[in-house]
Design a protein around this motif. Structure first.
Motif, short mmCIF file in Angstrom:
data_model
loop_
_atom_site.label_atom_id
_atom_site.label_comp_id
_atom_site.label_asym_id
_atom_site.label_seq_id
_atom_site.Cartn_x
_atom_site.Cartn_y
_atom_site.Cartn_z
N ALA A 81 31.98 43.87 29.62
CA ALA A 81 33.04 43.23 30.41
C ALA A 81 32.64 43.23 31.88
CB ALA A 81 34.35 43.97 30.22
N LEU A 82 33.03 42.16 32.58
CA LEU A 82 32.70 42.08 34.00
C LEU A 82 33.36 43.21 34.78
CD1 LEU A 82 32.85 38.27 34.88
CD2 LEU A 82 30.85 39.77 34.90
N PRO A 83 32.71 43.70 35.83
CA PRO A 83 33.30 44.79 36.63
C PRO A 83 34.45 44.28 37.49
CG PRO A 83 31.31 43.98 37.68
CD PRO A 83 31.42 43.25 36.36
N LYS A 84 35.15 45.21 38.10
CA LYS A 84 36.20 44.86 39.06
C LYS A 84 35.93 45.61 40.35
CE LYS A 84 39.88 43.88 35.73
NZ LYS A 84 41.28 44.20 35.28
N ARG A 85 36.21 44.95 41.45
CA ARG A 85 36.03 45.60 42.74
C ARG A 85 37.00 46.77 42.89
NH1 ARG A 85 33.47 43.90 47.07
NH2 ARG A 85 32.15 42.04 46.92
N PRO A 86 36.56 47.89 43.47
CA PRO A 86 37.47 49.02 43.70
C PRO A 86 38.64 48.62 44.59
CG PRO A 86 35.18 49.69 44.00
CD PRO A 86 35.17 48.22 43.86
N ASN A 194 24.51 40.31 50.50
CA ASN A 194 24.94 40.83 49.20
C ASN A 194 26.45 41.02 49.19
OD1 ASN A 194 22.26 41.04 48.40
ND2 ASN A 194 22.08 43.17 49.04
N GLU A 195 27.03 40.92 48.01
CA GLU A 195 28.45 41.21 47.82
C GLU A 195 28.54 42.28 46.72
OE1 GLU A 195 31.01 37.39 48.65
OE2 GLU A 195 29.23 36.78 47.50
N THR A 196 28.21 43.48 47.08
CA THR A 196 28.09 44.57 46.11
C THR A 196 28.92 45.76 46.57
OG1 THR A 196 26.13 45.40 47.26
CG2 THR A 196 25.76 43.87 45.44
N TRP A 197 28.98 46.79 45.73
CA TRP A 197 29.62 48.06 46.05
C TRP A 197 28.88 49.18 45.32
CZ3 TRP A 197 31.60 44.08 43.27
CH2 TRP A 197 31.92 44.31 41.92
N PRO A 198 28.98 50.41 45.78
CA PRO A 198 28.13 51.51 45.27
C PRO A 198 28.27 51.78 43.78
CG PRO A 198 29.13 52.14 47.34
CD PRO A 198 29.78 50.86 46.95
N GLU A 199 29.43 51.55 43.19
CA GLU A 199 29.65 51.89 41.77
C GLU A 199 29.21 50.77 40.82
OE1 GLU A 199 32.37 53.89 44.54
OE2 GLU A 199 32.09 51.77 44.07
N LEU A 200 28.67 49.70 41.34
CA LEU A 200 28.33 48.54 40.53
C LEU A 200 27.20 48.86 39.53
CD1 LEU A 200 28.69 45.50 39.96
CD2 LEU A 200 27.03 45.06 41.79
N THR A 201 27.42 48.50 38.28
CA THR A 201 26.39 48.60 37.25
C THR A 201 26.26 47.24 36.55
OG1 THR A 201 27.98 49.38 35.58
CG2 THR A 201 26.80 51.06 36.86
N TYR A 202 25.30 47.12 35.64
CA TYR A 202 24.97 45.83 35.05
C TYR A 202 24.95 45.92 33.52
CZ TYR A 202 23.57 45.26 39.87
OH TYR A 202 23.58 45.24 41.25
N GLY A 203 25.21 44.79 32.87
CA GLY A 203 25.21 44.79 31.41
C GLY A 203 25.05 43.40 30.84
N ARG A 204 24.95 43.34 29.53
CA ARG A 204 24.72 42.09 28.82
C ARG A 204 25.79 41.05 29.15
NH1 ARG A 204 22.19 39.70 24.37
NH2 ARG A 204 23.50 38.53 22.92
N GLY A 205 25.35 39.87 29.55
CA GLY A 205 26.25 38.77 29.86
C GLY A 205 26.44 38.51 31.34
N TYR A 206 25.97 39.41 32.20
CA TYR A 206 26.20 39.27 33.64
C TYR A 206 25.29 38.20 34.26
CZ TYR A 206 28.94 43.63 33.94
OH TYR A 206 29.89 44.61 33.80
N LEU A 207 25.85 37.49 35.24
CA LEU A 207 25.07 36.66 36.15
C LEU A 207 24.95 37.42 37.46
CD1 LEU A 207 26.88 33.20 35.69
CD2 LEU A 207 24.82 33.99 34.52
N ALA A 208 23.74 37.55 37.97
CA ALA A 208 23.54 38.28 39.22
C ALA A 208 22.51 37.57 40.07
CB ALA A 208 23.11 39.72 38.93
N MET A 209 22.61 37.78 41.38
CA MET A 209 21.68 37.14 42.31
C MET A 209 20.40 37.95 42.44
SD MET A 209 23.01 34.32 43.28
CE MET A 209 21.88 33.91 44.60
N ALA A 210 19.28 37.26 42.42
CA ALA A 210 17.99 37.89 42.74
C ALA A 210 17.84 37.88 44.25
CB ALA A 210 16.84 37.12 42.09
N ASN A 211 17.16 38.87 44.79
CA ASN A 211 16.92 38.89 46.23
C ASN A 211 15.62 39.63 46.54
OD1 ASN A 211 17.44 41.82 46.86
ND2 ASN A 211 19.49 41.31 46.07
N ALA A 212 15.21 39.57 47.79
CA ALA A 212 13.98 40.23 48.23
C ALA A 212 14.27 41.45 49.09
CB ALA A 212 13.12 39.23 49.00
N GLY A 213 15.40 42.10 48.83
CA GLY A 213 15.79 43.23 49.67
C GLY A 213 16.34 42.75 50.99
N LEU A 214 16.46 43.64 51.95
CA LEU A 214 16.96 43.25 53.27
C LEU A 214 15.84 42.64 54.09
CD1 LEU A 214 19.21 46.31 54.21
CD2 LEU A 214 19.91 44.12 53.25
#
Length: 287
Positions: A81-86, A194-214
């Protein structure tokens, strides 16, 4: 002096010994002939098998790599299931799309409007690919600036005719797409955070952005157009923006691509390679 009878007996025994030796020699010749014939049959059969199965289009190293990349892999079947923002974001939000150092991989691409971007609700998108339809759900509450950019690129036809250039099958199970050059270095000519948060994890079905770091100079994000579909395990640090999901039918199509393996062209870092089974986006639309 031997008598005539004795001479006849000696001649008879001599003849018998000669006949025995001749029979033994004939027997040995038959055995040798059988062995030689059997050996020739084995050699001919082996040669025929080699000619029928050898792949003269690959070197030994290439054949070994192909065998390795196409080895059976284990893919989790449970869709996460998709995560939710804290803490929910303000609605609307303002985004920043900065010109990148490299020009757009597709001429004429423009950055989207950055002010007053909604951060609630979802948008549906469909990518028609050579492997079948991929139905996406884009979630603005997770990443409004990412969804805003992705929708804009779809409407500009940016993804049409592009191929997915990288797939990982071990450790990080994902399919990476969104680069019109197919090299892994192309982008839309702009970058955003990025639009992330520290507790974010990943799983089957997710769409996520690739990046080259900062970015080394600005210390800001390097998101552009490249994204990845997580179809299995993805033990990643929370540095990749999750902005939606792929439906189960689409995931099964990606599974087939993964099981076909890759060419290892991105090993050892960042890992994986070009899919052996091509994935080409024909058109992308939003509804």
């Amino acid at each position: 002096m031997p008598t005539n009878v004795q001479r006849r007996e000696q001649a008879k025994r001599k003849l018998e010994r000669q006949l025995v030796r001749r029979a033994e020699r004939a027997k040995r010749r038959r055995i040798v002939a059988v062995v030689v014939t059997a050996g020739l049959v084995v050699v001919v059969a082996g040669g025929a098998y080699f000619l029928a199965t050898a792949d003269f289009g690959k070197s030994g190293d290439d054949a070994a790599a192909s065998s390795t990349s196409a080895a059976p892999i284990q893919i989790p079947s449970e869709v996460k299931a998709l995560p939710k923002r804290p803490t929910p974001l303000a609605d609307p939000v303002n985004c920043e799309y900065r010109p990148s150092k490299e020009a757009s991989a597709k001429e004429g691409t423009k950055a989207p409007e950055a002010a007053g971007v909604p951060s609630t609700g979802t948008t549906s998108a469909t990518i028609k690919a050579n492997i079948g339809e991929l139905k996406l759900t884009l979630d603005r509450s997770l990443a409004p600036c990412t969804v805003n950019s992705f929708v804009s690129l779809i409407k500009q036809g940016y993804f049409d005719g592009t191929t997915c250039h990288r797939i990982g099958t071990q450790g990080l199970q994902m399919l990476q797409c969104g680069d019109p050059t197919g090299s892994g270095s192309g982008g839309p000519g702009y970058a955003f955070d990025n639009e992330t948060w520290p507790e974010l994890t990943y799983g089957r079905g997710y769409l996520a952005m690739a990046n080259a770091g900062l970015d080394q100079e600005t210390q800001k994000g390097t998101n552009g157009s490249q994204f990845f579909i997580v179809y299995g395990d993805a033990q990643l640090s929370p540095d990749y923006t999750v902005f939606g999901s792929l439906d189960e039918a689409g995931l099964k199509l990606v599974d087939e691509v993964a099981r076909a393996g890759h060419d290892g062209s991105f090993d050892p870092s960042p890992g994986g390679g070009k899919p052996n089974k091509e994935v080409k986006f024909e058109t992308a639309t939003v509804s």
